[in-house]
Design a protein around this motif. Structure first.
Motif, short mmCIF file in Angstrom:
data_model
loop_
_atom_site.label_atom_id
_atom_site.label_comp_id
_atom_site.label_asym_id
_atom_site.label_seq_id
_atom_site.Cartn_x
_atom_site.Cartn_y
_atom_site.Cartn_z
N VAL A 170 25.47 -8.94 6.13
CA VAL A 170 24.40 -7.76 6.72
C VAL A 170 23.56 -7.65 5.82
O VAL A 170 22.30 -7.37 5.89
N ARG A 171 24.09 -7.24 4.30
CA ARG A 171 23.04 -6.94 3.52
C ARG A 171 22.11 -7.82 3.06
O ARG A 171 20.95 -7.75 2.91
N MET A 172 22.67 -9.10 3.04
CA MET A 172 21.69 -10.56 2.67
C MET A 172 20.55 -10.29 3.72
O MET A 172 19.55 -10.59 3.42
N VAL A 173 21.10 -10.33 5.17
CA VAL A 173 20.25 -10.43 6.25
C VAL A 173 18.91 -9.28 6.25
O VAL A 173 17.93 -9.59 6.22
N LEU A 174 19.53 -7.93 5.84
CA LEU A 174 18.71 -6.83 5.60
C LEU A 174 17.78 -7.15 4.45
O LEU A 174 16.64 -6.82 4.34
N ALA A 175 17.95 -7.62 3.40
CA ALA A 175 17.21 -7.88 1.96
C ALA A 175 16.05 -9.23 2.63
O ALA A 175 14.99 -8.65 2.14
N LEU A 176 16.63 -9.94 3.21
CA LEU A 176 15.64 -11.05 3.60
C LEU A 176 14.57 -10.46 4.49
O LEU A 176 13.39 -10.66 4.50
N VAL A 177 14.94 -9.49 5.51
CA VAL A 177 14.02 -8.98 6.55
C VAL A 177 13.07 -7.97 5.70
O VAL A 177 11.84 -8.13 5.89
N CYS A 178 13.54 -7.30 4.76
CA CYS A 178 12.96 -6.22 4.05
C CYS A 178 11.79 -7.10 3.24
O CYS A 178 10.65 -6.70 3.16
N LEU A 179 12.22 -8.06 2.63
CA LEU A 179 11.30 -9.06 1.74
C LEU A 179 10.39 -9.78 2.86
O LEU A 179 9.13 -9.89 2.38
N GLY A 180 10.50 -10.18 4.04
CA GLY A 180 9.57 -10.77 5.05
C GLY A 180 8.82 -10.00 5.31
O GLY A 180 7.53 -10.22 5.37
N ILE A 181 9.00 -8.43 5.57
CA ILE A 181 8.08 -7.87 6.07
C ILE A 181 7.30 -7.04 4.81
O ILE A 181 6.08 -6.45 5.09
N SER A 182 7.82 -7.07 3.77
CA SER A 182 7.07 -6.23 2.56
C SER A 182 5.85 -7.13 2.21
O SER A 182 4.65 -6.65 1.94
N ILE A 183 5.70 -8.43 2.22
CA ILE A 183 4.71 -9.12 2.04
C ILE A 183 3.26 -8.92 2.94
O ILE A 183 2.37 -8.56 2.48
N PRO A 184 3.57 -9.04 4.25
CA PRO A 184 2.32 -8.69 5.31
C PRO A 184 1.96 -7.12 5.04
O PRO A 184 0.84 -6.90 5.09
N ILE A 185 3.06 -6.49 4.86
CA ILE A 185 2.45 -4.93 4.69
C ILE A 185 1.99 -4.62 3.60
O ILE A 185 0.85 -3.77 3.60
N THR A 186 2.17 -5.17 2.47
CA THR A 186 1.44 -5.09 1.15
C THR A 186 0.16 -5.80 1.31
O THR A 186 -0.85 -5.07 0.81
N ALA A 187 -0.10 -6.87 1.90
CA ALA A 187 -1.32 -7.08 2.15
C ALA A 187 -2.29 -6.49 2.93
O ALA A 187 -3.55 -6.22 2.72
N ILE A 188 -1.66 -5.86 4.05
CA ILE A 188 -2.44 -5.03 4.90
C ILE A 188 -2.83 -3.60 4.48
O ILE A 188 -4.11 -3.28 4.33
N VAL A 189 -1.98 -3.17 3.47
CA VAL A 189 -2.17 -1.84 2.82
C VAL A 189 -3.12 -2.05 1.77
O VAL A 189 -4.04 -1.37 1.57
N ALA A 190 -3.08 -3.26 0.96
CA ALA A 190 -4.10 -3.56 -0.05
C ALA A 190 -5.48 -3.76 0.53
O ALA A 190 -6.65 -3.31 -0.15
N SER A 191 -5.37 -4.34 1.65
CA SER A 191 -6.85 -4.83 2.20
C SER A 191 -7.55 -3.50 2.78
O SER A 191 -8.60 -3.38 2.79
N LEU A 192 -6.82 -2.65 3.31
CA LEU A 192 -7.29 -1.56 4.11
C LEU A 192 -7.37 -0.20 3.37
O LEU A 192 -8.60 0.27 3.39
N ILE A 193 -6.51 0.00 2.77
CA ILE A 193 -6.66 1.32 1.88
C ILE A 193 -6.81 1.03 0.54
O ILE A 193 -7.61 1.68 -0.17
N GLY A 194 -6.38 -0.08 -0.18
CA GLY A 194 -6.64 -0.52 -1.73
C GLY A 194 -6.14 0.50 -2.56
O GLY A 194 -5.46 1.52 -2.17
N GLY A 195 -5.97 -0.03 -3.78
CA GLY A 195 -5.37 0.71 -4.94
C GLY A 195 -4.06 0.43 -5.14
O GLY A 195 -3.19 -0.04 -4.15
N ALA A 196 -3.59 0.41 -6.31
CA ALA A 196 -2.31 0.21 -6.83
C ALA A 196 -1.04 1.35 -6.40
O ALA A 196 -0.16 0.90 -6.00
#
Length: 117
Positions: free
Chosen positions: A68-94
């Motif tokens: 369960v922890r491994m699946v949860l980690a993979l899901v978090c990693l999988g959604i983190s990349i698109p969310i980071t790209a969306i936030v960086a392009s819309l809001i910007g800033g570190a």
């Protein structure tokens, strides 16, 4: 649990025959042996009844917490990349990217701690 009244009747009859063959000096030993068998049978029935009432007889089917922890980690990693790209392009800033990652890590930690309960 094997609850066979015929078997119990045969055991009692065998104990009585043994008592007759051995003589009166062994009556107490035969009686003690018979009482021990009855006690064991009662204890076995009580254990079976308690296990049945608490559901211990049912096989427990579940997923290991490591899986369960491994699946949860993979899901978090999988959604983190698109969310980071969306936030960086819309809001910007570190700082906004940092907040997204802090939220994802917080979500993961809360979920993992919840699994331990």
């Amino acid at each position: 649990m094997t609850d066979n009244p015929q078997r119990h009747q045969e055991e009692i009859a065998a104990a009585l025959r043994a008592s007759r063959e051995l003589g009166p000096e062994y009556d107490e030993a035969v009686a003690a042996s018979l009482v021990e068998r009855v006690d064991d049978t009662i204890e076995e029935r009580v254990k079976h009844h308690v296990a049945r009432r608490t559901g211990a007889d049912e096989p427990r089917v579940g997923v290991a917490s490591n899986t369960v922890r491994m699946v949860l980690a993979l899901v978090c990693l999988g959604i983190s990349i698109p969310i980071t790209a969306i936030v960086a392009s819309l809001i910007g800033g570190a700082m906004s990217v940092f907040m997204v990652w802090a939220g994802l890590i917080g979500f993961y930690l809360i979920a993992v701690l919840g699994l331990r309960r």
